[in-house]
Design an enzyme around this catalytic site. Structure first.
Site: not given
Ligand code: NBP
Length: 471
Positions: A11-12, A76, A130, A184, A187-188, A191, A261, A288
């Site tokens: 998950g990039l 992911v 987090s 977590k 925590h949220n 938040e 979310k 919200r």
């Molecule tokens: P996202 O929550 O937006 O998820 C995107 C990633 O999930 C992409 O790499 C996407 O691949 C992959 N993905 C999806 Br959508 N469906 C998939 C599937 N069926 N198979 C494989 N890969 C899949 O990414 P994020 O914002 O980096 O967050 C990642 C996790 O961390 C989430 O659970 C999020 O709630 C948590 N989190 C996020 C934050 C924040 O600030 N963003 C903070 C703390 C925790 P693709 O590129 O091929 O679509």
């Protein structure tokens, strides 16, 4: 012999890329995979160029690249994607390999995945992460749960990548199964509560005191000298930001509807399920939701009117606002910590709440100087509740009148402040020796023969409140 990598990451998106770079920076080699291969290609050729990070273009390749037992972090989207990735990984894994879910998964999903994988002798660590994008890169707060002996196999990596404070790295083994994701979630929830309290104070400043964003920014900044809170810090920065298109304060051109979310809602739901209310956090979730009814709000406003402008004398009121926000924030933390206490006993997590407070001291969205006294309070064996703990009792005694004055003044203006009001009600209810629940007991017994308890003797009692033969 082909080189084997220390850890895999799937998950990039925002979090995954930054976490991979952080792990590599601490001396560990990383194999990275993303479902859409273009993201892997651009990551490897740009941000990960010249780093000890290998791009993989299939799950099989990723697994084969890793040293055993394999450690694979999933970053992911929470929900079904996590199950889909685990399902696709399983054919390539061996017994003893470790899957780490670093996303915001619901704790019940984590419990289910833990059990399903345990049957296959694959280890699972549900780990809350987090700190957003910045934390992932420079040091997040990590909240791992699962088997402790499995945690020890990744401890060196987690300890190295976590935010560091003088009290240690912002990571600790929290407890079995879903303990990490539960912490977590809460925590949220906290938040959500602190964000809503800050937004209400901002609303009072602009609508009741007529302050401009730049002035508010200075106030939040100065209040933050003592609190050192990430949320106050970013609030000040947001308020001083200019919109390049209009030259106005950017905050004034942002629409007043907020999305969510789910983690705040899960906290509120869980609190209701356990009968351990978190009213400030719940008010924040409701706020919200109501914010998103923009059309409805406008139509109702055109029929009933709404808050327009008011002139509140600034002298003395700003000091009260600062105290109100301070106490409201302690209450939001105390609701969350209380929920964790209840969950720890309900789910046998055996959480050490002083440790939870410690690992939130940095690297996360709710980091603040308040975490240090919260930690100290939980180290005290006579602890009952944060609002009456030695660390906060004097603050409440001295400043609660300020919170009361803010709530009562603003209520008479008709300006909504659900989080501040709920925080005050929570405080007032908890310090009440006497609540009107005696009437509730009587009502329940009246219409449903549910019985009641008496003050003067033990047992359950029922009264024939009406002469049913005469009805
Ligand atoms: P996202 O929550 O937006 O998820 C995107 C990633 O999930 C992409 O790499 C996407 O691949 C992959 N993905 C999806 Br959508 N469906 C998939 C599937 N069926 N198979 C494989 N890969 C899949 O990414 P994020 O914002 O980096 O967050 C990642 C996790 O961390 C989430 O659970 C999020 O709630 C948590 N989190 C996020 C934050 C924040 O600030 N963003 C903070 C703390 C925790 P693709 O590129 O091929 O679509």
């Amino acid at each position: 012999m082909t080189k084997k990598y220390d850890i895999g990451l799937i998950g990039l998106a925002v979090m995954g890329q930054n976490l991979a770079l952080n792990i590599e920076d601490k001396g560990f080699s990383v194999a990275a995979y993303n479902r859409s291969s273009d993201k892997t290609t651009s990551f490897i050729s740009q941000r990960a160029e010249d780093k000890n990070i290998k791009g993989c273009f299939s799950l099989e390749e990723l697994v084969k690249t890793l040293s055993s037992p394999r450690k694979i972090i999933l970053m992911v989207k929470a929900g079904q994607p996590v199950d889909m990735v685990i399902e696709s990984l399983l054919p390539y894994l061996d017994e003893g390999d470790i899957i780490i879910d670093g996303g915001n998964s619901h704790f019940e999903d984590t419990d289910r995945r833990f059990s399903e994988l345990q049957e296959k002798a694959i280890h699972f660590l549900g780990t809350g992460i987090s700190g957003g994008e910045y934390g992932a890169l420079h040091g997040p707060s990590l909240m791992p749960g699962g088997e402790e002996k499995v945690y020890t196999q990744v401890e060196d990596i987690f300890t190295a990548i976590a935010a560091q404070t003088e009290n240690g790295p912002c990571v600790a083994y929290l407890g079995p199964r879903s303990a990490g994701h539960y912490v977590k979630m809460v925590h949220n929830g906290i938040e959500y509560g602190v964000m809503a309290l800050t937004a209400e104070i901002y609303d009072i400043m602009r609508k009741a005191l007529g302050l401009k964003p730049a002035v508010m920014a200075e106030l939040f900044q100065s209040w933050n000298q003592t609190q050192n809170s990430y949320l106050l810090e970013i609030t000040a920065e947001i308020l001083e930001k200019e919109d390049p298109e209009t030259g106005e304060a950017l905050i004034d051109v942002i629409l007043d509807t907020a999305k969510q979310k789910g983690t705040g809602k899960w906290s509120a739901e869980e609190a209701l399920n356990l009968g351990w209310p978190v009213p400030t956090i719940t008010a924040a979730v409701n706020s919200r939701s109501i914010s998103s009814f923009k059309d409805q709000r406008e139509k109702i406003n055109s029929r009933l009117g709404g808050f327009d402008r008011a002139e509140v004398d600034q002298s003395g009121f700003l000091v009260k606002l600062e105290k109100a926000l301070y106490l409201g924030t302690i209450i939001a933390y105390s609701e969350g910590m209380s929920l964790l206490e209840a969950a720890s006993s309900q789910y046998d997590y055996n959480l050490e709440l002083a440790e939870v407070a410690r690992i939130w001291e940095d690297g996360c969205i709710i980091r603040s100087n308040l975490l240090q006294p919260i930690r100290n309070a939980y180290l005290n064996e006579d602890f009952v509740h944060l609002i009456s703990a030695d660390e906060f009792q004097a603050d409440f005694t001295k400043h609660v009148q300020a919170l009361r004055d803010v709530v009562s003044t603003v209520k008479t203006l008709g300006l909504p402040i659900p989080a501040l009001s709920s925080a005050l009600d929570y405080f007032d209810m908890l310090r009440s020796k006497e609540l009107p629940a005696n009437l509730i007991q009587a009502q329940r017994d009246y219409f449903g023969a549910h019985t009641y308890q008496r003050r003067d003797k033990d047992g359950s009692f029922h009264t024939e409140w009406q002469d049913i033969h005469n009805i």
